[in-house]
Motif scaffolding. Structure first.
Motif, PDB file in Angstrom:
ATOM      1  N   ALA A  67      -5.744 102.832  60.827  1.00 27.47           N
ATOM      2  CA  ALA A  67      -4.671 103.428  61.634  1.00 27.47           C
ATOM      3  C   ALA A  67      -4.065 104.628  60.923  1.00 27.47           C
ATOM      4  CB  ALA A  67      -3.602 102.384  61.931  1.00 27.47           C
ATOM      5  N   LEU A  68      -3.842 104.499  59.617  1.00 28.21           N
ATOM      6  CA  LEU A  68      -3.311 105.626  58.851  1.00 28.21           C
ATOM      7  C   LEU A  68      -4.314 106.780  58.801  1.00 28.21           C
ATOM      8  CD1 LEU A  68      -1.700 103.704  55.861  1.00 28.21           C
ATOM      9  CD2 LEU A  68      -0.493 104.837  57.738  1.00 28.21           C
ATOM     10  N   THR A  69      -5.598 106.454  58.729  1.00 27.31           N
ATOM     11  CA  THR A  69      -6.633 107.482  58.721  1.00 27.31           C
ATOM     12  C   THR A  69      -6.640 108.248  60.039  1.00 27.31           C
ATOM     13  OG1 THR A  69      -7.987 106.219  57.176  1.00 27.31           O
ATOM     14  CG2 THR A  69      -9.115 107.888  58.492  1.00 27.31           C
ATOM     15  N   VAL A  70      -6.537 107.535  61.159  1.00 22.58           N
ATOM     16  CA  VAL A  70      -6.451 108.188  62.470  1.00 22.58           C
ATOM     17  C   VAL A  70      -5.255 109.129  62.510  1.00 22.58           C
ATOM     18  CG1 VAL A  70      -5.988 107.772  64.926  1.00 22.58           C
ATOM     19  CG2 VAL A  70      -7.675 106.368  63.711  1.00 22.58           C
ATOM     20  N   GLN A  71      -4.144 108.656  61.986  1.00 24.74           N
ATOM     21  CA  GLN A  71      -2.934 109.472  61.988  1.00 24.74           C
ATOM     22  C   GLN A  71      -3.121 110.751  61.174  1.00 24.74           C
ATOM     23  OE1 GLN A  71       0.825 107.359  61.684  1.00 24.74           O
ATOM     24  NE2 GLN A  71       1.487 108.747  60.046  1.00 24.74           N
ATOM     25  N   ARG A  72      -3.688 110.628  59.981  1.00 28.48           N
ATOM     26  CA  ARG A  72      -3.838 111.794  59.106  1.00 28.48           C
ATOM     27  C   ARG A  72      -4.920 112.744  59.605  1.00 28.48           C
ATOM     28  NH1 ARG A  72      -2.382 109.597  52.994  1.00 28.48           N
ATOM     29  NH2 ARG A  72      -0.422 108.603  53.636  1.00 28.48           N
ATOM     30  N   ALA A  73      -6.005 112.193  60.150  1.00 31.94           N
ATOM     31  CA  ALA A  73      -7.086 113.050  60.628  1.00 31.94           C
ATOM     32  C   ALA A  73      -6.710 113.780  61.913  1.00 31.94           C
ATOM     33  CB  ALA A  73      -8.350 112.215  60.848  1.00 31.94           C
ATOM     34  N   SER A  74      -5.924 113.132  62.761  1.00 33.82           N
ATOM     35  CA  SER A  74      -5.579 113.722  64.064  1.00 33.82           C
ATOM     36  C   SER A  74      -4.310 114.553  64.027  1.00 33.82           C
ATOM     37  CB  SER A  74      -5.422 112.613  65.108  1.00 33.82           C
ATOM     38  OG  SER A  74      -4.247 111.840  64.858  1.00 33.82           O
ATOM     39  N   GLY A  75      -3.466 114.306  63.030  1.00 40.97           N
ATOM     40  CA  GLY A  75      -2.181 114.983  62.985  1.00 40.97           C
ATOM     41  C   GLY A  75      -1.172 114.419  63.967  1.00 40.97           C
ATOM     42  N   ARG A  76      -1.447 113.242  64.526  1.00 43.94           N
ATOM     43  CA  ARG A  76      -0.531 112.586  65.461  1.00 43.94           C
ATOM     44  C   ARG A  76      -0.238 111.184  64.960  1.00 43.94           C
ATOM     45  NH1 ARG A  76      -4.154 113.521  70.853  1.00 43.94           N
ATOM     46  NH2 ARG A  76      -5.458 115.070  69.813  1.00 43.94           N
ATOM     47  N   SER A  77       0.820 110.594  65.445  1.00 41.43           N
ATOM     48  CA  SER A  77       1.067 109.202  65.099  1.00 41.43           C
ATOM     49  C   SER A  77      -0.059 108.353  65.675  1.00 41.43           C
ATOM     50  CB  SER A  77       2.408 108.726  65.654  1.00 41.43           C
ATOM     51  OG  SER A  77       2.353 108.597  67.074  1.00 41.43           O
ATOM     52  N   PHE A  78      -0.322 107.217  65.052  1.00 41.89           N
ATOM     53  CA  PHE A  78      -1.364 106.333  65.563  1.00 41.89           C
ATOM     54  C   PHE A  78      -1.044 105.897  66.984  1.00 41.89           C
ATOM     55  CE2 PHE A  78      -3.193 101.933  65.794  1.00 41.89           C
ATOM     56  CZ  PHE A  78      -4.522 102.313  65.852  1.00 41.89           C
ATOM     57  N   ALA A  79       0.214 105.502  67.226  1.00 41.20           N
ATOM     58  CA  ALA A  79       0.611 105.077  68.571  1.00 41.20           C
ATOM     59  C   ALA A  79       0.434 106.223  69.563  1.00 41.20           C
ATOM     60  CB  ALA A  79       2.058 104.590  68.569  1.00 41.20           C
ATOM     61  N   GLY A  80       0.788 107.441  69.148  1.00 43.35           N
ATOM     62  CA  GLY A  80       0.641 108.590  70.027  1.00 43.35           C
ATOM     63  C   GLY A  80      -0.809 108.913  70.320  1.00 43.35           C
ATOM     64  N   PHE A  81      -1.676 108.796  69.318  1.00 42.94           N
ATOM     65  CA  PHE A  81      -3.098 109.045  69.521  1.00 42.94           C
ATOM     66  C   PHE A  81      -3.680 108.051  70.520  1.00 42.94           C
ATOM     67  CE2 PHE A  81      -7.601 108.625  68.698  1.00 42.94           C
ATOM     68  CZ  PHE A  81      -8.023 109.939  68.534  1.00 42.94           C
ATOM     69  N   LEU A  82      -3.359 106.770  70.355  1.00 43.00           N
ATOM     70  CA  LEU A  82      -3.853 105.764  71.292  1.00 43.00           C
ATOM     71  C   LEU A  82      -3.383 106.069  72.707  1.00 43.00           C
ATOM     72  CD1 LEU A  82      -3.297 102.455  69.294  1.00 43.00           C
ATOM     73  CD2 LEU A  82      -5.464 103.607  69.683  1.00 43.00           C
ATOM     74  N   ARG A  83      -2.119 106.423  72.825  1.00 44.00           N
ATOM     75  CA  ARG A  83      -1.578 106.713  74.152  1.00 44.00           C
ATOM     76  C   ARG A  83      -2.282 107.915  74.785  1.00 44.00           C
ATOM     77  NH1 ARG A  83       3.115 107.298  72.623  1.00 44.00           N
ATOM     78  NH2 ARG A  83       3.221 109.570  72.499  1.00 44.00           N
ATOM     79  N   GLU A  84      -2.448 108.985  74.024  1.00 46.97           N
ATOM     80  CA  GLU A  84      -2.983 110.232  74.583  1.00 46.97           C
ATOM     81  C   GLU A  84      -4.490 110.195  74.806  1.00 46.97           C
ATOM     82  OE1 GLU A  84      -1.651 113.294  71.908  1.00 46.97           O
ATOM     83  OE2 GLU A  84       0.410 112.509  71.984  1.00 46.97           O
ATOM     84  N   ARG A  85      -5.219 109.509  73.921  1.00 50.48           N
ATOM     85  CA  ARG A  85      -6.678 109.565  73.981  1.00 50.48           C
ATOM     86  C   ARG A  85      -7.320 108.347  74.648  1.00 50.48           C
ATOM     87  NH1 ARG A  85      -9.376 113.059  70.564  1.00 50.48           N
ATOM     88  NH2 ARG A  85     -11.188 112.391  71.789  1.00 50.48           N
ATOM     89  N   ILE A  86      -6.573 107.231  74.739  1.00 52.48           N
ATOM     90  CA  ILE A  86      -7.161 106.020  75.325  1.00 52.48           C
ATOM     91  C   ILE A  86      -6.331 105.519  76.510  1.00 52.48           C
ATOM     92  CG2 ILE A  86      -7.860 103.629  74.929  1.00 52.48           C
ATOM     93  CD1 ILE A  86      -8.468 104.355  72.036  1.00 52.48           C
ATOM     94  N   PHE A  87      -5.073 105.196  76.284  1.00 52.77           N
ATOM     95  CA  PHE A  87      -4.302 104.509  77.320  1.00 52.77           C
ATOM     96  C   PHE A  87      -4.081 105.375  78.564  1.00 52.77           C
ATOM     97  CE2 PHE A  87      -2.141 102.212  73.540  1.00 52.77           C
ATOM     98  CZ  PHE A  87      -3.264 101.428  73.358  1.00 52.77           C
ATOM     99  N   LEU A  88      -3.603 106.602  78.391  1.00 54.71           N
ATOM    100  CA  LEU A  88      -3.341 107.450  79.554  1.00 54.71           C
ATOM    101  C   LEU A  88      -4.617 107.871  80.277  1.00 54.71           C
ATOM    102  CD1 LEU A  88      -0.312 109.651  78.410  1.00 54.71           C
ATOM    103  CD2 LEU A  88      -0.326 107.592  79.858  1.00 54.71           C
ATOM    104  N   PRO A  89      -5.683 108.286  79.567  1.00 52.17           N
ATOM    105  CA  PRO A  89      -6.917 108.621  80.294  1.00 52.17           C
ATOM    106  C   PRO A  89      -7.479 107.462  81.116  1.00 52.17           C
ATOM    107  CG  PRO A  89      -6.994 109.533  78.089  1.00 52.17           C
ATOM    108  CD  PRO A  89      -5.787 108.649  78.137  1.00 52.17           C
ATOM    109  N   LEU A  90      -7.268 106.239  80.649  1.00 53.20           N
ATOM    110  CA  LEU A  90      -7.776 105.073  81.370  1.00 53.20           C
ATOM    111  C   LEU A  90      -6.743 104.486  82.326  1.00 53.20           C
ATOM    112  CD1 LEU A  90      -9.774 103.187  78.568  1.00 53.20           C
ATOM    113  CD2 LEU A  90     -10.584 104.883  80.224  1.00 53.20           C
TER     114      LEU A  90
END
Length: 347
Positions: free
Chosen positions: A171-194
């Motif tokens: 989760a921390l790796t996703v945050q650092r690699a994406s530049g977004r919070s982990f929760a925000g990345f999940l929301r933007e890339r998985i939850f909202l698109p689906l």
């Protein structure tokens, strides 16, 4: 099959599931159950209570803390970043988390995804200052704990040990690699698109859980709320809340490339290592047993499972807000009801 006969068969199968779910019915912590075939809900039903104190019933929209069912979403987030070219699965974890000790030098993201890292269990090294009410652990706290653990259980890649520590680091790796919070990345890339609109990686004081179920434990014959522990705020290993309605959308996305590519899904659904249970392998966020892909989730006050028979296009999800029992065998029994029954479509 005539409409009347189809309705009779549907009722028969639902009655069989109701009998299996008898312990979850009434004024007790309950469960929500979903059976999907070919994307159609054959069963979509709540049993018992989502909130015992108010009598709020469990339903198809009730959101439960998924616990380790979360890991398939964490793995998917990593695979999305790999698809983007933002990170590589063979990256050393210290590329992204350089404060880890020397013992972690050889650990790769790929090894963490399949629990072959040998990382020390953070739960065994939690400082006494953390508790369920005032100061819970977060993913960054897991990193802080592991910074002081200059050892591994085995040489990375040379064994299997289920690791919540590893998924917190992912989760921390996703945050650092994406530049977004982990929760925000999940929301933007998985939850909202689906269109999983009520699913959330829950952060106290930051987000809310709609239609929330609270967790309970049976203590000497009384249901006592046991909704949070000192580790409930760690997101990567178990912090998502979701419902059977939203998980139906997640399941649909696992059959095509609307989210993950064919190559990524193959990686997720391939047994990269045997586990410590006979005939069970581990992919990336999924256990593999024969023809089934599945994962359970167990945490304070919640027991959940998703079981997929992808070749048969059948999925069973059981989410519950009670400390016991684990519902894996219950989900298998529900699956057998529908595998043996007529392949009718529900309403």
């Amino acid at each position: 099959m005539t409409p009347h006969r189809q309705a009779q068969e549907t009722d028969k199968l639902q009655h069989e599931v109701d009998a299996l779910m008898r312990d979850y019915q009434g004024q007790v912590p309950g469960a929500s159950v979903l059976v999907l075939r070919d994307g159609h809900a054959l069963l979509r039903r709540g049993y018992g209570l989502a909130v015992v104190e108010t009598g709020e019933a469990a339903s198809a929209r009730t959101n439960y803390r998924l616990a380790s069912v979360t890991k398939q979403f964490t793995a998917a987030a990593v695979l999305l970043l790999a698809q983007d070219g933002t990170l590589g699965l063979d990256d050393p974890i210290k590329r992204w988390l350089p404060s880890l000790p020397k013992a972690a030098d050889a650990i790769t993201i790929r090894q963490i995804l399949s629990h072959q890292s040998g990382l020390i269990d953070y739960e065994d090294a939690i400082p006494a200052s953390f508790d369920a009410d005032r100061r819970q652990m977060h993913d960054l706290d897991v990193l802080n704990v592991l910074e002081g653990q200059n050892r591994t259980y085995f040489a990375p890649g040379q064994g299997y040990r289920y690791s919540n520590s590893g998924y917190a680091l992912l989760a921390l790796t996703v945050q650092r690699a994406s530049g977004r919070s982990f929760a925000g990345f999940l929301r933007e890339r998985i939850f909202l698109p689906l269109e999983m609109r009520d699913t959330v990686a829950y952060e106290r004081g930051v987000s809310e859980v709609a239609h929330r179920a609270y967790g309970y434990s049976d203590e000497q014959g009384r249901w006592v709320r046991t909704d949070q522990s000192s580790t409930s705020a760690v997101l990567g290993d178990g912090g998502i809340y979701s419902s059977i309605d939203d998980l139906a959308k997640w399941d649909a996305a696992l059959y095509d490339d609307r989210l993950l590519s064919d190559a990524s899904r193959t990686l997720a659904f391939t047994a990269h290592t045997p586990t410590d249970v006979a005939d069970v392998g581990y992919g990336y966020g999924w256990r593999i047993t024969g023809e089934t892909l599945w994962h359970s989730g167990e945490t304070m006050g919640f027991r959940n499972v998703i079981v997929r028979w992808p070749r048969r296009r059948l999925t069973v999800v059981v989410l519950s807000n009670r400390n016991e029992p684990e519902p894996y065998r219950l989900a298998l029994a529900i699956g057998r009801v529908y595998l043996a029954g007529s392949p009718v479509r529900g309403p």
